[in-house]
Design a protein around this motif. Sequence first.
Motif, mmCIF file in Angstrom:
data_model
loop_
_atom_site.group_PDB
_atom_site.id
_atom_site.type_symbol
_atom_site.label_atom_id
_atom_site.label_comp_id
_atom_site.label_asym_id
_atom_site.label_seq_id
_atom_site.Cartn_x
_atom_site.Cartn_y
_atom_site.Cartn_z
ATOM 1 N N ALA A 155 0.835 -1.210 0.000
ATOM 2 C CA ALA A 155 0.000 0.000 0.000
ATOM 3 C C ALA A 155 0.868 1.257 0.000
ATOM 4 C CB ALA A 155 -0.929 -0.005 1.215
ATOM 5 N N ILE A 156 1.932 1.240 0.776
ATOM 6 C CA ILE A 156 2.853 2.384 0.810
ATOM 7 C C ILE A 156 3.474 2.592 -0.566
ATOM 8 C CG2 ILE A 156 5.074 3.211 1.728
ATOM 9 C CD1 ILE A 156 4.306 1.768 4.378
ATOM 10 N N LYS A 157 3.958 1.517 -1.157
ATOM 11 C CA LYS A 157 4.627 1.608 -2.454
ATOM 12 C C LYS A 157 3.661 2.102 -3.534
ATOM 13 C CE LYS A 157 6.970 -1.192 -5.888
ATOM 14 N NZ LYS A 157 6.812 -2.440 -6.563
ATOM 15 N N GLU A 158 2.471 1.509 -3.606
ATOM 16 C CA GLU A 158 1.502 1.899 -4.630
ATOM 17 C C GLU A 158 1.039 3.343 -4.433
ATOM 18 O OE1 GLU A 158 -1.475 -1.136 -4.289
ATOM 19 O OE2 GLU A 158 -0.393 -2.510 -5.616
ATOM 20 N N SER A 159 0.856 3.729 -3.193
ATOM 21 C CA SER A 159 0.430 5.091 -2.892
ATOM 22 C C SER A 159 1.506 6.091 -3.309
ATOM 23 C CB SER A 159 0.119 5.176 -1.397
ATOM 24 O OG SER A 159 0.303 6.416 -0.883
ATOM 25 N N GLU A 160 2.757 5.770 -3.024
ATOM 26 C CA GLU A 160 3.848 6.658 -3.420
ATOM 27 C C GLU A 160 3.957 6.758 -4.940
ATOM 28 O OE1 GLU A 160 7.182 4.975 -1.329
ATOM 29 O OE2 GLU A 160 6.779 6.157 0.475
ATOM 30 N N GLU A 161 3.811 5.626 -5.627
ATOM 31 C CA GLU A 161 3.878 5.636 -7.091
ATOM 32 C C GLU A 161 2.743 6.460 -7.693
ATOM 33 O OE1 GLU A 161 3.898 1.505 -8.228
ATOM 34 O OE2 GLU A 161 5.982 1.218 -7.612
ATOM 35 N N ALA A 162 1.536 6.287 -7.180
ATOM 36 C CA ALA A 162 0.381 7.037 -7.688
ATOM 37 C C ALA A 162 0.569 8.530 -7.442
ATOM 38 C CB ALA A 162 -0.906 6.543 -7.028
ATOM 39 N N THR A 163 1.057 8.875 -6.260
ATOM 40 C CA THR A 163 1.284 10.282 -5.940
ATOM 41 C C THR A 163 2.336 10.887 -6.859
ATOM 42 O OG1 THR A 163 0.677 9.905 -3.638
ATOM 43 C CG2 THR A 163 1.954 11.880 -4.105
ATOM 44 N N LYS A 164 3.405 10.150 -7.115
ATOM 45 C CA LYS A 164 4.447 10.647 -8.010
ATOM 46 C C LYS A 164 3.869 10.897 -9.406
ATOM 47 C CE LYS A 164 9.056 9.542 -9.841
ATOM 48 N NZ LYS A 164 8.794 10.244 -11.061
ATOM 49 N N LYS A 165 3.054 9.978 -9.897
ATOM 50 C CA LYS A 165 2.437 10.159 -11.219
ATOM 51 C C LYS A 165 1.512 11.368 -11.233
ATOM 52 C CE LYS A 165 2.725 5.341 -12.640
ATOM 53 N NZ LYS A 165 2.005 4.097 -12.871
#
Length: 174
Positions: free
Chosen positions: A43-53
């Motif tokens: 969840a942390i990883k996916e959330s960070e990736e989505a935020t970066k995008k």
Amino acid sequence: MTEGLYQEIKKLFEVIEQYKKDIETLGSKKEGFKSVNTHIELAIKESEEATKKLIDNIMETSSEIKEVLSLVSQIDNEELKNKIISKLEKVLSQLTNSLTLLEFQDILSQRLIKISNFISDVEKEILKILLLFGINEEKSEDRKEELREKLEELEWKKEVSQEDVDDILKQFGM
């Protein structure tokens, strides 16, 4: 009087036996801890990736709008030009506000990391209980010493790896 003492001792043995059963079931919980931590890390990883995008998209869109704003100056019709500039500035402002609102992701990640660390600490404490139980139940002095060393090693570790968990549980036949 002796009957009362007998009943108290019997209850004590029942409590001890129940405690032993409870300790044995702790081993089955290890997969649950591992699974929960895996989901939290994902969840942390996916959330960070989505935020970066999202940030990248907002920045790119903002840049494009600024470019369009500079091109609008070439429009001869003042009323149309002012409407377009007004609308583009409003969109640019909304994008800037959206960028600011993405700060929640950092807070969310920090909270998830704290939860993950808490779960790891609980797992570590359970392993310590298992080791203490094993030390008290073990008959062989060599084996007791080996378990004491594991306990001391566990005390000094900040994080417990899955290998540590598996190794300790394997020693108890779990």
